[in-house]
Write a protein that holds these residues in place. Structure first.
Motif, PDB file in Angstrom:
ATOM      1  N   VAL A  49      24.759   2.095  12.927  1.00 25.92           N
ATOM      2  CA  VAL A  49      23.883   0.995  13.328  1.00 25.92           C
ATOM      3  C   VAL A  49      23.413   1.212  14.760  1.00 25.92           C
ATOM      4  O   VAL A  49      24.209   1.459  15.654  1.00 25.92           O
ATOM      5  N   ALA A  50      22.097   1.143  14.938  1.00 24.47           N
ATOM      6  CA  ALA A  50      21.481   1.290  16.259  1.00 24.47           C
ATOM      7  C   ALA A  50      20.213   0.446  16.268  1.00 24.47           C
ATOM      8  O   ALA A  50      19.656   0.156  15.205  1.00 24.47           O
ATOM      9  N   PRO A  51      19.729   0.031  17.448  1.00 28.45           N
ATOM     10  CA  PRO A  51      18.528  -0.811  17.495  1.00 28.45           C
ATOM     11  C   PRO A  51      17.329  -0.219  16.760  1.00 28.45           C
ATOM     12  O   PRO A  51      16.613  -0.932  16.049  1.00 28.45           O
ATOM     13  N   ALA A  52      17.105   1.081  16.914  1.00 29.48           N
ATOM     14  CA  ALA A  52      15.961   1.708  16.262  1.00 29.48           C
ATOM     15  C   ALA A  52      16.104   1.673  14.747  1.00 29.48           C
ATOM     16  O   ALA A  52      15.149   1.414  14.017  1.00 29.48           O
ATOM     17  N   VAL A  53      17.326   1.938  14.269  1.00 26.79           N
ATOM     18  CA  VAL A  53      17.572   1.915  12.826  1.00 26.79           C
ATOM     19  C   VAL A  53      17.372   0.507  12.284  1.00 26.79           C
ATOM     20  O   VAL A  53      16.718   0.306  11.258  1.00 26.79           O
ATOM     21  N   THR A  54      17.924  -0.479  12.971  1.00 22.09           N
ATOM     22  CA  THR A  54      17.797  -1.874  12.537  1.00 22.09           C
ATOM     23  C   THR A  54      16.339  -2.297  12.474  1.00 22.09           C
ATOM     24  O   THR A  54      15.895  -2.947  11.522  1.00 22.09           O
ATOM     25  N   ALA A  55      15.550  -1.924  13.485  1.00 25.28           N
ATOM     26  CA  ALA A  55      14.131  -2.277  13.517  1.00 25.28           C
ATOM     27  C   ALA A  55      13.377  -1.614  12.374  1.00 25.28           C
ATOM     28  O   ALA A  55      12.513  -2.235  11.737  1.00 25.28           O
ATOM     29  N   LEU A  56      13.693  -0.350  12.096  1.00 26.28           N
ATOM     30  CA  LEU A  56      12.995   0.366  11.036  1.00 26.28           C
ATOM     31  C   LEU A  56      13.340  -0.205   9.660  1.00 26.28           C
ATOM     32  O   LEU A  56      12.463  -0.396   8.812  1.00 26.28           O
ATOM     33  N   VAL A  57      14.609  -0.508   9.433  1.00 25.53           N
ATOM     34  CA  VAL A  57      15.034  -1.087   8.150  1.00 25.53           C
ATOM     35  C   VAL A  57      14.361  -2.437   7.926  1.00 25.53           C
ATOM     36  O   VAL A  57      13.878  -2.734   6.823  1.00 25.53           O
ATOM     37  N   LYS A  58      14.300  -3.251   8.968  1.00 21.88           N
ATOM     38  CA  LYS A  58      13.673  -4.568   8.844  1.00 21.88           C
ATOM     39  C   LYS A  58      12.191  -4.433   8.528  1.00 21.88           C
ATOM     40  O   LYS A  58      11.647  -5.171   7.691  1.00 21.88           O
ATOM     41  N   ALA A  59      11.526  -3.485   9.168  1.00 14.39           N
ATOM     42  CA  ALA A  59      10.096  -3.283   8.910  1.00 14.39           C
ATOM     43  C   ALA A  59       9.859  -2.834   7.476  1.00 14.39           C
ATOM     44  O   ALA A  59       8.916  -3.282   6.820  1.00 14.39           O
ATOM     45  N   VAL A  60      10.707  -1.941   6.960  1.00 16.62           N
ATOM     46  CA  VAL A  60      10.583  -1.479   5.576  1.00 16.62           C
ATOM     47  C   VAL A  60      10.789  -2.637   4.613  1.00 16.62           C
ATOM     48  O   VAL A  60      10.046  -2.804   3.636  1.00 16.62           O
ATOM     49  N   CYS A  61      11.802  -3.450   4.860  1.00 14.13           N
ATOM     50  CA  CYS A  61      12.109  -4.577   3.987  1.00 14.13           C
ATOM     51  C   CYS A  61      10.952  -5.563   3.937  1.00 14.13           C
ATOM     52  O   CYS A  61      10.546  -6.020   2.866  1.00 14.13           O
ATOM     53  N   GLU A  62      10.399  -5.884   5.103  1.00 14.24           N
ATOM     54  CA  GLU A  62       9.299  -6.844   5.161  1.00 14.24           C
ATOM     55  C   GLU A  62       8.078  -6.323   4.414  1.00 14.24           C
ATOM     56  O   GLU A  62       7.443  -7.043   3.644  1.00 14.24           O
ATOM     57  N   LEU A  63       7.737  -5.066   4.623  1.00 12.71           N
ATOM     58  CA  LEU A  63       6.553  -4.507   3.983  1.00 12.71           C
ATOM     59  C   LEU A  63       6.761  -4.366   2.479  1.00 12.71           C
ATOM     60  O   LEU A  63       5.866  -4.652   1.682  1.00 12.71           O
ATOM     61  N   GLY A  64       7.952  -3.922   2.079  1.00  9.85           N
ATOM     62  CA  GLY A  64       8.220  -3.751   0.659  1.00  9.85           C
ATOM     63  C   GLY A  64       8.157  -5.050  -0.108  1.00  9.85           C
ATOM     64  O   GLY A  64       7.545  -5.126  -1.180  1.00  9.85           O
ATOM     65  N   THR A  65       8.763  -6.108   0.426  1.00  9.73           N
ATOM     66  CA  THR A  65       8.727  -7.393  -0.270  1.00  9.73           C
ATOM     67  C   THR A  65       7.326  -7.976  -0.267  1.00  9.73           C
ATOM     68  O   THR A  65       6.896  -8.593  -1.241  1.00  9.73           O
ATOM     69  N   LYS A  66       6.586  -7.763   0.814  1.00  3.03           N
ATOM     70  CA  LYS A  66       5.209  -8.258   0.875  1.00  3.03           C
ATOM     71  C   LYS A  66       4.351  -7.568  -0.182  1.00  3.03           C
ATOM     72  O   LYS A  66       3.629  -8.219  -0.941  1.00  3.03           O
ATOM     73  N   ASN A  67       4.450  -6.246  -0.302  1.00  2.00           N
ATOM     74  CA  ASN A  67       3.656  -5.510  -1.278  1.00  2.00           C
ATOM     75  C   ASN A  67       4.058  -5.857  -2.704  1.00  2.00           C
ATOM     76  O   ASN A  67       3.229  -5.912  -3.611  1.00  2.00           O
ATOM     77  N   ARG A  68       5.364  -6.080  -2.900  1.00  2.00           N
ATOM     78  CA  ARG A  68       5.832  -6.427  -4.243  1.00  2.00           C
ATOM     79  C   ARG A  68       5.242  -7.765  -4.673  1.00  2.00           C
ATOM     80  O   ARG A  68       4.778  -7.926  -5.789  1.00  2.00           O
ATOM     81  N   PHE A  69       5.237  -8.746  -3.773  1.00  2.00           N
ATOM     82  CA  PHE A  69       4.673 -10.046  -4.111  1.00  2.00           C
ATOM     83  C   PHE A  69       3.177  -9.923  -4.364  1.00  2.00           C
ATOM     84  O   PHE A  69       2.654 -10.475  -5.323  1.00  2.00           O
ATOM     85  N   ALA A  70       2.483  -9.194  -3.500  1.00  2.00           N
ATOM     86  CA  ALA A  70       1.034  -9.065  -3.648  1.00  2.00           C
ATOM     87  C   ALA A  70       0.685  -8.395  -4.968  1.00  2.00           C
ATOM     88  O   ALA A  70      -0.255  -8.776  -5.650  1.00  2.00           O
ATOM     89  N   GLY A  71       1.490  -7.384  -5.353  1.00  3.26           N
ATOM     90  CA  GLY A  71       1.223  -6.708  -6.621  1.00  3.26           C
ATOM     91  C   GLY A  71       1.428  -7.630  -7.801  1.00  3.26           C
ATOM     92  O   GLY A  71       0.661  -7.630  -8.755  1.00  3.26           O
ATOM     93  N   ALA A  72       2.459  -8.462  -7.757  1.00  2.32           N
ATOM     94  CA  ALA A  72       2.736  -9.374  -8.857  1.00  2.32           C
ATOM     95  C   ALA A  72       1.648 -10.437  -8.963  1.00  2.32           C
ATOM     96  O   ALA A  72       1.249 -10.834 -10.047  1.00  2.32           O
ATOM     97  N   ALA A  73       1.149 -10.890  -7.840  1.00  3.08           N
ATOM     98  CA  ALA A  73       0.158 -11.955  -7.856  1.00  3.08           C
ATOM     99  C   ALA A  73      -1.191 -11.473  -8.335  1.00  3.08           C
ATOM    100  O   ALA A  73      -2.004 -12.245  -8.821  1.00  3.08           O
ATOM    101  N   SER A  74      -1.467 -10.183  -8.209  1.00  2.00           N
ATOM    102  CA  SER A  74      -2.779  -9.661  -8.576  1.00  2.00           C
ATOM    103  C   SER A  74      -2.914  -9.366 -10.042  1.00  2.00           C
ATOM    104  O   SER A  74      -3.987  -9.084 -10.537  1.00  2.00           O
ATOM    105  N   ARG A  75      -1.799  -9.402 -10.771  1.00  5.31           N
ATOM    106  CA  ARG A  75      -1.868  -9.071 -12.193  1.00  5.31           C
ATOM    107  C   ARG A  75      -2.012 -10.329 -13.030  1.00  5.31           C
ATOM    108  O   ARG A  75      -1.532 -11.381 -12.679  1.00  5.31           O
TER     109      ARG A  75
END
Length: 309
Positions: A283-309
């Motif tokens: 665990v390090a600040p850079a790792v934590t920031a990168l993981v959080k960014a991936v999580c936010e983008l992944g969940t956002k894209n997943r929702f957007a994909g579901a809503a468009s179908r």
């Protein structure tokens, strides 16, 4: 006096302002796809989340979410606000990092399955670079199991990978679940699939959890299949599906123009969910920031994909 956590709308509807706390709640509801999940992630009760959304809707003078018993959709006003809210919250986070000296330095060694590297990671890295311009990222793309073995030898700091089930792959690492979504059969929108013929498949070489899950589902249904296309590249498998040459298993959020999702009407069995994980070595600040960014983008894209179908 104006609150430091708000931004004037300048509109007749809101003599009030856009409160960044309410914007964060709104984004979390959309990304999570529901009030209860958003509440869990924000440590708020569902009624508190509902109150935040109600206050935000009153402030902007428009309905943001269309709610039924089974789904949650953005209204046109909600879609507009979502884009602005994402930028506002990102800029606020960036400003806090700059002011508090939270920017990180040094090299971050990242391993990613091709799903991440080709779909989500480019956008994440763009945001990460803005937050931490002095950090350096070294990226290794490969199969999750191989990347985890490299991480165990101390060669990678964080691995972004996927699993469909907890299968024995020679590793014992437990990752942090980022999100889960259905694995689907993807095929050309312009081509038909012969119901009586063996299913032509485009898959990765062994070992691959998508391949294993697809073959297991077909075997359970006793549906004949054949490997029509094999590639170590996700782009290659998608190209084969787009051309109508073969069917390929994909995470639902990775469907794109020209592809359609096959189902029981096409004689194909249901596939399991695919889970996306972050495996962190240290665990390090850079790792934590990168993981959080991936999580936010992944969940956002997943929702957007579901809503468009």
């Amino acid at each position: 006096m104006q609150s430091a956590n708000s931004i004037e709308t300048g509109s007749a509807a809101g003599s009030s302002s856009l409160d960044i706390v309410l914007l964060r709640t709104f984004l979390q509801v959309v990304d999570a796809g529901g009030f209860a999940l958003a509440g869990d992630q924000l440590a708020l009760t569902p009624s508190a989340v509902s109150g935040h959304i109600r206050r935000l809707e009153e402030g902007v003078g428009a309905k943001l979410l269309a709610r039924t018993t089974r789904r949650l959709d953005l209204t046109q006003a909600g879609e507009t606000l979502y884009m602005y809210a994402r930028n506002i919250v990102d800029l606020e986070r960036e400003a806090r990092a700059k002011l508090h000296g939270d920017a990180v330095h040094g090299r971050l060694r990242v391993g990613a399955s091709e799903d991440f590297a080709g779909t989500w990671l480019p956008q994440v890295l763009q945001t990460f670079r803005r937050w931490h311009p002095d950090a350096t990222i070294e990226l290794k793309v490969g199969i999750t199991a191989d990347l985890l073995r490299q991480q165990a030898r101390g060669k990678l700091d964080v691995v972004f990978g996927k699993q469909c089930t907890r299968i024995g792959d020679g590793t014992s690492d437990e990752g942090a679940l980022l999100w889960a979504e259905p694995l689907v059969w993807a095929y050309s929108q312009a081509a038909g699939l012969e119901l009586d013929a063996p299913v032509p498949l485009a898959v990765f070489p062994d070992p691959c959890v998508y391949r294993e899950s697809a073959l297991a589902a077909l075997a359970a249904q006793a549906r004949p299949w054949r490997i029509a296309f094999e590639s170590g590249s996700m782009a290659g498998c998608v190209a084969a599906a787009l051309a109508g040459f073969a069917v390929t298993p994909l995470a639902r959020s990775q469907l794109r123009d020209g592809l359609r999702e096959l189902d029981a009407a096409d004689g194909l069995p249901e596939l399991p969910d695919v889970q996306f994980y972050a495996f962190v070595r240290k665990v390090a600040p850079a790792v934590t920031a990168l993981v959080k960014a991936v999580c936010e983008l992944g969940t956002k894209n997943r929702f957007a994909g579901a809503a468009s179908r």
